[in-house]
Write a protein that holds these residues in place. Structure first.
Motif, PDB file in Angstrom:
ATOM      1  N   ALA A  23       0.830  -1.205   0.000  1.00 20.18           N
ATOM      2  CA  ALA A  23       0.000   0.000   0.000  1.00 20.18           C
ATOM      3  C   ALA A  23       0.859   1.247   0.000  1.00 20.18           C
ATOM      4  O   ALA A  23       2.017   1.227   0.413  1.00 20.18           O
ATOM      5  N   TYR A  98      -3.369  -1.176  -2.522  1.00 22.59           N
ATOM      6  CA  TYR A  98      -4.196  -0.105  -1.971  1.00 22.59           C
ATOM      7  C   TYR A  98      -3.452   1.228  -2.058  1.00 22.59           C
ATOM      8  O   TYR A  98      -2.259   1.302  -1.790  1.00 22.59           O
ATOM      9  N   SER A 146      -7.679  -1.001  -4.878  1.00 21.23           N
ATOM     10  CA  SER A 146      -8.603   0.078  -4.540  1.00 21.23           C
ATOM     11  C   SER A 146      -7.869   1.358  -4.175  1.00 21.23           C
ATOM     12  O   SER A 146      -6.722   1.326  -3.725  1.00 21.23           O
ATOM     13  N   ALA A 242     -11.335   0.206   1.516  1.00 19.61           N
ATOM     14  CA  ALA A 242     -10.218  -0.340   0.739  1.00 19.61           C
ATOM     15  C   ALA A 242     -10.263  -1.853   0.633  1.00 19.61           C
ATOM     16  O   ALA A 242      -9.996  -2.419  -0.431  1.00 19.61           O
TER      17      ALA A 242
END
Length: 265
Positions: A23, A98, A146, A242
């Motif tokens: 992420a 993410y 996401s 997320a």
């Protein structure tokens, strides 16, 4: 014997549901952003997080204290810095699952007080920086990944926040447009819209302790739930969008204690 085997198998199951996930959190050194980094690493994800202040980067490193979190000095208003961030993410993480676009600044200025310089400063961080960060990092997102933007609970407006409110409304629009554009890659794009959240800065640059206390008092009085939210509550909502909300895209989720909904009026 069967019980022992079951126990052994259970003990090998990872308690970190996001182990192996990657992420990026922009604006991750303080407040809501740092809470997002903490939530991700607590679940086993590896995270690159950004900030502009060397002091805050150092404080975040000390507070997070995990090899899963990597601090990077990066300025969302600088196109070259955004490009360099993308290169660094590609080199270190390869790809990401993410992306949390959280950087933001606010300044209280009335109609008479707003200048071209202050307007540009606020829009460059909150809107322009957010958009071009996504443009650079979206190619690194895995299919089914996401993006979560941080906007603001804008349904009720306070005087003196024209530029900030306008910039965050632009980000809310990006959420819907990019959700449509990224559908073919199964990338979901959503936003959280915080209300009064208890952070060191309360989201406003250069507040004195007296101003911060007054702001908190006003926020508590204006929030139907009677208190400011915590950064952990914001992080929990961001993590939901997320990770868990796999059939949700193009949504702006208020996390504001009922502030924007006019409850209790």
């Amino acid at each position: 014997m069967a019980t022992n085997q079951t126990t052994q198998r259970s003990s090998t199951i990872s308690p970190k549901p996001l182990a192996g996930k990657k992420a990026v959190v922009t604006g991750g050194t303080v407040g809501m952003g740092r809470a997002m980094v903490q939530a991700l690493t607590d679940r086993g994800a590896e995270v690159i997080y950004t900030g502009r202040s060397d002091r805050r980067l150092a404080e975040a490193r000390a507070a997070l204290d995990t090899p899963l979190a990597h601090a990077v000095r990066s300025d969302a208003t600088d196109a070259a810095a955004i490009a360099a961030l993308g290169d660094l993410v590609a080199d270190r993480l390869g790809g990401i699952d993410y992306l949390f676009v959280n950087q933001g600044i606010a300044e209280f200025q009335t109609l008479e007080e707003v200048t071209v310089e202050s307007w540009d400063r606020i829009f460059n961080v909150n809107a322009k920086g957010a958009f071009f960060t996504v443009q650079r990092l979206a190619p690194l997102l895995s299919e089914g990944g996401s993006i979560v933007f941080t906007t603001v609970s804008n349904d009720r407006i306070f005087p003196g926040l024209s530029a900030y409110s306008g910039a965050k409304e632009a980000v809310a629009a990006f959420t819907k447009v990019l959700a449509a554009e990224l559908l073919p890659r199964k990338i979901r794009v959503n936003a959280i819209a915080p209300g009064f959240i208890l952070t060191p800065t309360m989201g406003v640059a250069e507040l004195t302790e007296e101003q911060r206390a007054e702001f908190i008092e006003q926020g508590n009085a204006s929030t139907p739930m009677g208190r400011g939210g915590t950064v952990e509550e914001i992080a929990a909502a961001a993590m939901y969008l997320a990770v868990e909300a796999t059939f949700t895209t193009g949504v702006e989720l208020p996390v504001d204690g009922g502030f924007g909904q006019g409850l209790g009026e």
